[in-house]
Design a protein around this motif. Structure first.
Motif, PDB file in Angstrom:
ATOM      1  N   UNK A 427      46.576  51.071  37.994  1.00  0.00           N
ATOM      2  CA  UNK A 427      47.479  50.637  39.029  1.00  0.00           C
ATOM      3  C   UNK A 427      48.545  50.361  38.608  1.00  0.00           C
ATOM      4  N   UNK A 646      39.416  41.342  28.370  1.00  0.00           N
ATOM      5  CA  UNK A 646      39.890  41.157  29.698  1.00  0.00           C
ATOM      6  C   UNK A 646      39.997  39.860  29.897  1.00  0.00           C
ATOM      7  N   UNK A 647      39.254  39.231  29.091  1.00  0.00           N
ATOM      8  CA  UNK A 647      39.594  37.636  29.151  1.00  0.00           C
ATOM      9  C   UNK A 647      40.687  36.979  29.070  1.00  0.00           C
ATOM     10  N   UNK A 654      47.449  35.127  32.901  1.00  0.00           N
ATOM     11  CA  UNK A 654      47.234  34.741  34.605  1.00  0.00           C
ATOM     12  C   UNK A 654      46.355  33.417  34.274  1.00  0.00           C
ATOM     13  N   UNK A 655      46.034  32.990  32.942  1.00  0.00           N
ATOM     14  CA  UNK A 655      44.938  32.221  34.257  1.00  0.00           C
ATOM     15  C   UNK A 655      45.548  30.814  32.964  1.00  0.00           C
ATOM     16  N   UNK A 669      37.912  29.085  42.269  1.00  0.00           N
ATOM     17  CA  UNK A 669      38.359  29.963  42.365  1.00  0.00           C
ATOM     18  C   UNK A 669      39.243  30.368  41.975  1.00  0.00           C
ATOM     19  N   UNK A 673      42.918  31.227  38.733  1.00  0.00           N
ATOM     20  CA  UNK A 673      42.294  32.634  38.985  1.00  0.00           C
ATOM     21  C   UNK A 673      42.139  33.297  37.844  1.00  0.00           C
ATOM     22  N   UNK A 674      41.179  34.640  38.108  1.00  0.00           N
ATOM     23  CA  UNK A 674      40.771  35.140  36.780  1.00  0.00           C
ATOM     24  C   UNK A 674      41.145  36.258  37.550  1.00  0.00           C
ATOM     25  N   UNK A 675      41.351  37.346  36.198  1.00  0.00           N
ATOM     26  CA  UNK A 675      42.081  38.698  36.746  1.00  0.00           C
ATOM     27  C   UNK A 675      40.684  39.493  37.943  1.00  0.00           C
ATOM     28  N   UNK A 676      40.976  40.308  38.661  1.00  0.00           N
ATOM     29  CA  UNK A 676      40.169  41.192  39.186  1.00  0.00           C
ATOM     30  C   UNK A 676      40.201  42.590  38.959  1.00  0.00           C
ATOM     31  N   UNK A 677      39.811  43.763  39.712  1.00  0.00           N
ATOM     32  CA  UNK A 677      39.630  45.098  38.834  1.00  0.00           C
ATOM     33  C   UNK A 677      40.776  45.054  38.917  1.00  0.00           C
ATOM     34  N   UNK A 678      42.026  44.866  40.241  1.00  0.00           N
ATOM     35  CA  UNK A 678      43.116  45.689  40.145  1.00  0.00           C
ATOM     36  C   UNK A 678      44.138  44.782  38.973  1.00  0.00           C
ATOM     37  N   UNK A 679      43.869  43.989  38.135  1.00  0.00           N
ATOM     38  CA  UNK A 679      44.832  43.863  37.285  1.00  0.00           C
ATOM     39  C   UNK A 679      44.759  44.428  36.050  1.00  0.00           C
ATOM     40  N   UNK A 680      42.663  44.117  35.851  1.00  0.00           N
ATOM     41  CA  UNK A 680      42.632  45.269  34.849  1.00  0.00           C
ATOM     42  C   UNK A 680      43.494  46.556  34.612  1.00  0.00           C
ATOM     43  N   UNK A 681      43.732  46.980  33.566  1.00  0.00           N
ATOM     44  CA  UNK A 681      44.239  48.531  33.159  1.00  0.00           C
ATOM     45  C   UNK A 681      43.299  49.488  32.703  1.00  0.00           C
TER      46      UNK A 681
ATOM     47  N   UNK B 184      48.256  37.199  42.183  1.00  0.00           N
ATOM     48  CA  UNK B 184      47.617  38.416  41.130  1.00  0.00           C
ATOM     49  C   UNK B 184      48.127  39.315  42.145  1.00  0.00           C
ATOM     50  N   UNK B 185      46.504  40.307  41.719  1.00  0.00           N
ATOM     51  CA  UNK B 185      46.647  41.565  42.614  1.00  0.00           C
ATOM     52  C   UNK B 185      46.427  41.326  44.380  1.00  0.00           C
TER      53      UNK B 185
ATOM     54  N   UNK C 138      35.481  45.011  34.311  1.00  0.00           N
ATOM     55  CA  UNK C 138      35.440  46.347  35.309  1.00  0.00           C
ATOM     56  C   UNK C 138      35.540  47.587  34.583  1.00  0.00           C
TER      57      UNK C 138
END
Ligand SMILES: Cc1cc2nc3c(=O)[nH]c(=O)nc-3n(C[C@H](O)[C@H](O)[C@H](O)COP(=O)(O)OP(=O)(O)OC[C@H]3O[C@@H](n4cnc5c(N)ncnc54)[C@H](O)[C@@H]3O)c2cc1C
Ligand code: FES
Ligand code: FES
Lengths: 745, 281, 156
Positions: A427, A646-647, A654-655, A669, A673-681, B184-185, C138
């Motif tokens: 991403x 990821x945590x 972000x958190x 929520x 916020x916590x990361x979504x799959x798009x934040x995750x590298x 976030x995104x 993920x």
């Protein structure tokens, strides 16, 4: 069917709970319904500090089918038993409200919407008191919440003599102040519990990590004997520490309601209540000073750590202890002093969260180590390799590392991976021009299992049995909260017994059926409890073989022996207790000795891209090498590492939990916020195996260590990208913008 | 029990609306259902989701019209929209995530009229018109700038419904820019969003629209900033002057998602970025 | 109010308050507890179901809007005892840990594979962004979904 002698350890067999979970059939607490079951809600305080004068139930409202409970209904000692007897199950009339959203009363009824409606008809009369809302205010001690200094607990760790002289002789001194904020566990399943009473005994089912903690708390609250309290775990939708101590509070509430209403009662928190009221990671302030010599060695360290414990003691002293013990990191340092203290404030109690104090102090020392390398003009990785602990070296507590050290291996593995092409198809940052890029590194270790001789005190027990149907059962109180405990126990037991994994079942923990193997915390489940499973399986196998010999049966076929025994005699169980490996000594008074039986080691490399217009950070690459001793189930281990990573990245970037006057301002929520799959590298995970001789097949802990280091790696990468120092977690775009302008960070 | 009406035609919907001004029109419910049980309940509902007459996308006489009840998912699939108004497609692609896009509608975004309604700055910058209708008074076309009245407030009368959104096709050479800065995104509420639509004649700014969200009580066009640019050659000084004006024209606040200082700075940075790009384009 | 709709292939009728959440009706009235509630406000995707083939959050849908529509839940993904390819891949690749997000993940992934069978990993992350998972980071979920897509391509 696999032949006896086959090892399932090191193979990624299908998770035992996989089928139920992907098909939607796994039963979580909110999926359970009982005849006549009532729905409960918790009435919570609306101030951070005050005296509760009265609770008024609106006379105009129809309370006929609603049961209400206040502290007056508690006949036994009104506290939730844990470390200290300070936290009431419900604030008593005339008692102190110590934090916002503290439970003051309970209601339940058959109709959920009516119960919800009733909440608006309960009024609290409170004399508000001045609240202590920060570490600084607590240390100033103008308002006393605990003892005569607001300090729940303090520890000092010292090594070597002449700290001042050592700093005076140092060629360079690196000094920094680091603040890390609260973090919400944000398990996707909110807390929930059901209670019912049957013939004077209390039955509780729910979402939890530690059935025996609840067992203990309920015995104390209701004055019941062991057998009169039965706690069973429902399939649990994540914990990360958040379901370690708080479930005892919730259990107390459903039990009180069920007792008074004479019917089963269920409470499921909605997300806003869960975020507002339950425990989070402790905010922490660390002042860290390192002395360096001209050869690039660390010669002295002086660390001052202050945690915000929140309103009650809960497990905070243990968190403090782990924070203190990890604050120098996996580095040699001859002279040092660490002072740590846990402060009382009027915020909801902070509590267990993956890493348990170590991520906070790791952030500080890994920033310091990076800055030290900069001061010396050394490559940050080289500097770490030069100062790292190796076999035979002495840790901050004077522990000599006798085995299982992977400090160099994890670094080399990460650097080798970094040489390879990055994963494609990542991403990308939103900005396309003038993106600022940087790379950061971190090296750290994490003590596996309980501190010092904790396991000796705990004496964890496990049974492996052949049940009446001839099936093998593992009976332990260690819960599967997603980390794969049941699958791993199955693999270990099947391998030891020499049977197929399909022939072994792990019993869903229930205090009536399983012995106390200790809490599901501290990365101890595989290393310690897995070891007891292995011993118990061995014991059972021997017993079965003895039985076989006595009957003249083929002792090679354990499955056949089990079936024969079940048919002829019935059940056969072997229960055993954990024995610590020899030679582990830790002195709780002086904080000297073997702080942990062994350590896991990890290194993390992070590449960041910073948007020049918005200061948004994209993690473009994250390489994480983690030593786990032995990966009993490689995919589960990988999942643990990646979830923890990821945590940690989430915490870094972000958190945040926002408080105003002691109240959580973003209890949802959407906002917390916590990361979504798009934040995750695309996570590049490397499992390193440096066996621990006393762990099952060499295994040691993996649950927590991946949480410790990535935040520091991110901060180090940001400094590399932007040339400024980032010393606060989280590093939100707003913070980055401020630091770049030279404002406070 | 609340009344629940499911009119099958627009006419019936408008009649229902006129007969029950206290009923809440609903579409994808992605705004309506959030926190629903904690709020005062309307006495009834008029369901517009799936009402065919106000769904779909069409092109006519230099405009593209999108039915109010068209879901984001359907808008994203339509080549007419992403070819003519890439900024609208981009903005919609960043709304919530797939599950929200399958339900959320453009009409709902206008109905809620939130300061963080992501499509609103885009519609402002594109000079959209909102086609609203009433059973008694017929329909009217309201320029989007007049439709957005204030904090969560629009110009819809008690008996009106949003029928469609009309956007004029832009002349050749018009550039469009969009940026959402969220927490976030995906699944993110905007800290700030900006849409710029502009066209140069040589070096001179022939057409310029700049609209933002989350920097004031409602999404807004910054007309003073536009005025600084209109008719001017797009030099570094003009851009700096526009950024200065922008900083004084918007009034962002501190909230749980971001800070006023950040919002202002980032708004100026993005404007600089877009204008430089427009100048270089 | 009486509502008729198709649920997992069967015609059903129910008498409920029109604004009841579809999620509650599924879980309480039909005892289909596979759809989970993580937030109740459209953020987490644990409640994802299909309505007329589209993946949507059942916590945000008033049940009255289901009149005449076709609803599918996670319980319908497996046929008889046979798990779908996506479900099998989630187990095999470690895409489920605590499992509370998994029904929603399985539903969304199935919808994503239908809609965009050739999605790249980055695009798959975007399609799955409405499903929060706190356990896995993920990576293994995306691995599972992409491998299911590849297998479908291999088998035509
Ligand atoms: C998890 C989540 C993420 C979200 N992310 C975003 C985001 O990123 N960006 C964003 O802008 N929004 C976001 N939203 C908000 C929401 O999705 C949008 O505002 C959406 O456009 C609302 O459309 P709807 O059809 O669901 O409206 P509804 O909820 O059905 O209605 C919203 C309002 O509009 C009125 N209304 C609807 N249609 C009409 C009509 N035809 N005539 C008159 N009035 C009408 C209703 O009366 C109501 O007041 C998010 C919501 C959720 C739950
Ligand atoms: S419960 Fe529906 S999206 Fe979270
Ligand atoms: S597996 Fe636990 S939240 Fe996804």
């Amino acid at each position: 069917m696999t032949k006896p002698g086959h090892s399932f350890v090191g193979h990624s067999v299908n998770r035992v709970d996989g089928h139920a979970k992907v098909s939607g059939r796994a039963i979580y607490v909110d999926d359970i319904s009982m005849p006549g079951m009532l729905h409960g809600r918790t009435v919570r305080s609306k101030v951070a500090h005050g005296t509760l004068k009265d609770i008024v139930f609106d006379a105009a409202f129809d309370w006929s089918d609603i049961t209400t409970v206040t502290a007056k209904d508690i006949t036994g000692p009104n506290f939730v038993a844990l470390m200290e007897e300070d936290q009431p199950a419900l604030v008593p009339m005339g008692g102190k409200i110590m934090h916002h959203d503290e439970p003051v009363a309970l209601i339940c009824g058959p109709d959920k919407s009516k119960v919800d409606a009733a909440m608006a008809h309960i009024d609290q009369q409170v004399d508000e008191l001045p609240a202590v809302l920060s570490i600084d205010e607590s240390r100033a001690a103008n308002t006393l919440l605990y003892g005569d200094d607001n300090i729940f607990k303090a520890y000092t760790l010292e090594k070597g003599e002449g700290l001042d002289e050592a700093f005076a002789a140092a060629d360079h001194i690196v000094e920094g102040e680091y603040f890390t904020g609260a973090q919400e566990q944000m398990y996707i399943e909110t807390q929930g519990m059901i209670a019912h009473w049957q013939d004077e005994s209390l039955h509780i089912t729910g979402s939890m990590q530690c059935p025996y903690y609840i067992h203990n708390a309920m015995k104390s609250l209701f004055g019941l004997e062991d057998e009169a309290v039965v706690i069973s775990q429902a399939v649990t939708g994540g914990g990360f520490g958040g379901k370690e101590e708080y479930p005892s509070m919730l259990a107390a509430h459903v039990a009180l309601l069920a007792k008074k209403a004479g019917a089963p009662v269920k409470i499921i928190y909605d997300r806003s209540e869960d975020v507002a009221a339950t425990t989070k990671r402790h905010p922490c302030l660390v002042k860290h000073r390192l002395g360096l010599n001209a050869h690039g060695e660390i010669v002295a360290a002086d660390v001052d750590i202050t945690f915000d414990g929140g309103a009650y003691v809960t497990l905070s002293p243990v968190v403090l202890s782990r924070g203190v013990l990890h604050s120098i990191g996996p580095y040699k340092c001859p002279t040092l002093r660490v002072v740590g203290r846990m402060m009382a404030t009027n915020t909801p109690p902070h509590g267990a969260y993956r890493g348990f104090g170590a991520p906070q102090t790791t952030f500080a020392y890994e920033r310091q180590i990076d800055k030290a390398a900069r001061v010396l003009g050394m490559d940050p990785v080289e500097f770490r390799l030069r100062n790292r602990l190796n076999l035979g070296d002495e840790t901050a507590t004077g522990q000599i590392l006798k085995n299982s050290v992977a400090s160099e291996k994890v670094v080399r593995e990460v650097m080798a991976q970094a040489e390879k092409e990055p994963p494609n198809d990542i991403c990308m940052p939103k900005a396309v021009q003038d993106v600022k890029r940087g790379r950061g590194f971190a090296l750290y270790y994490h003590g596996a299992g309980f501190t010092g001789s904790g396991e000796d005190r705990l004496k964890g027990r496990v049974a492996v049995a052949v049940n009446k149907q001839g099936e093998f059962e593992v009976r332990s109180a260690s819960t599967d909260i997603g980390q794969g405990a049941f699958t791993i126990f199955t693999q270990i037991a099947a391998t030891t017994l020499g049977v197929d994994v399909a022939n072994v079942k792990v019993v869903q923990p229930n205090t009536k059926m399983v012995p106390d193997s200790g809490p599901t915390v501290a990365s101890r489940t595989c290393m310690v409890v897995g070891g007891i499973v292995e011993q118990a399986a061995n014991g059972l196998k021997e017993k079965l073989q003895a039985y076989g010999e006595s009957k003249g049966l083929d002792c090679g076929d354990v499955l056949a022996l089990a079936e024969a025994h079940a048919k002829d005699v019935g059940e056969l169980a072997f229960e055993t207790t954990y024995k610590s490996p020899p030679g582990i000594h830790f002195d709780d008074q002086t904080y000297r000795g073997d702080a942990y039986p062994c350590y896991g080691w990890a290194a993390c490399l992070v590449d960041v891209a910073v948007d020049p217009d918005t200061y948004e950070v994209t993690v473009e690459r994250c390489i994480h090498a983690v030593d786990v001793g032995k990966a009993v189930h490689p995919i589960i281990v990988k999942g643990q590492i990646e979830g923890g990573t990821m945590q940690a990245l989430g915490w870094a970037l972000w958190e945040s939990v926002l408080y105003k006057n002691g109240k959580v301002m973003n209890p949802s929520m959407t906002d917390c916020i916590i990361p979504t799959a798009m934040e995750a590298p695309e996570l590049e995970t490397i499992i390193v195996e440096e066996p621990y001789p006393h762990g099952p097949h060499g295994a040691k802990g993996v649950g927590e260590i991946p949480m410790d280091g990535p935040a520091a790696a991110v901060a180090n990468a940001l400094q590399d990208a932007l040339g400024k120092s980032f010393d606060v977690v989280p590093m939100l775009p707003e913070t980055i913008a401020e630091v770049l302008k030279g404002g406070p960070a | 029990m609340a009344d629940f009406l499911q009119p099958q035609t627009l006419h019936a919907a408008l009649e229902a609306r006129a007969a029950h001004p206290d009923y809440l029109p609903i579409a994808g419910c992605t705004d309506v259902m959030v926190g629903f049980s904690h709020q005062a309940q309307p006495t009834g509902f008029i369901d517009l989701f799936g009402l065919a007459e106000i769904q779909g996308i069409c092109a006519d006489d230099g405009h593209i019209s999108i039915g109010a009840a068209t879901t984001y998912g359907d808008i994203l699939k339509d080549p007419l929209v992403y070819e003519s108004f890439p900024v609208l497609s981009e903005a919609i692609r960043e709304i919530g995530a797939v599950q929200i896009q399958e339900r959320g509608t453009l009409g709902g975004n206008l109905g809620t009229c939130s300061p963080v309604g992501d499509t609103l700055p885009v519609l402002l910058a594109l000079d959209a018109q909102v086609h609203v209708a009433s059973s008694k008074r017929g329909s009217r076309l309201v320029p989007i700038n007049d439709f957005i009245v204030g904090y969560r407030k629009n110009a819809l009368a008690e008996d009106e419904l949003i029928v469609e959104i009309k956007m004029p096709l832009a002349p050749e050479g018009t550039q469009q820019y969009w940026r959402k800065v969220g927490t976030r995104r995906a699944q993110s509420i905007s800290k700030l969003m900006m849409c710029v639509v502009g066209r140069l004649n040589g070096k001179d700014v022939e057409h310029i629209r700049i609209a933002l969200g989350a920097v004031a009580a409602a999404p807004m066009r910054v007309e003073k900033t536009e005025a600084v640019l209109a008719g001017q050659a797009l030099h570094e000084e003009t851009i700096l002057a526009a950024q200065d004006t922008l900083a004084s024209e918007i009034t962002p606040i501190d909230d749980v998602r971001s800070s006023a200082v950040y919002r202002k700075e980032v708004a100026c940075n993005l404007l600089g970025r877009f204008l430089n790009d427009l100048g270089g384009a | 109010m009486k509502i008729d709709f198709t649920l997992n292939g069967e015609q059903r009728e129910i008498d409920v308050t029109p604004m009841s959440r579809l999620l509650d009706v599924l879980r309480c009235d039909f005892e289909l507890t596979g759809s989970k509630e993580g937030c109740g406000e459209g953020e987490c995707g644990a409640c994802t179901v299909f309505v007329d083939g589209k993946a949507v959050n059942s916590c945000l849908i008033p049940v009255a809007q289901m009149q005449g529509r076709e609803v599918r839940t996670v319980e319908s993904l497996a046929s008889n005892e046979m798990l779908s390819d996506v479900q099998q891949a989630l187990i095999k690749f470690g895409g489920t840990q605590c499992g509370i997000c998994t029904p929603g993940i399985a539903m969304m992934a199935s919808a994503a594979l239908e809609a965009e069978p050739n999605a790249s990993r980055a695009r798959m992350r975007e399609l799955m962004a409405g499903n929060l998972c706190r356990c896995t980071g993920y990576q293994l979920i995306i691995d599972a979904v992409i491998s299911a897509a590849e297998a479908r391509r291999r088998h035509g």
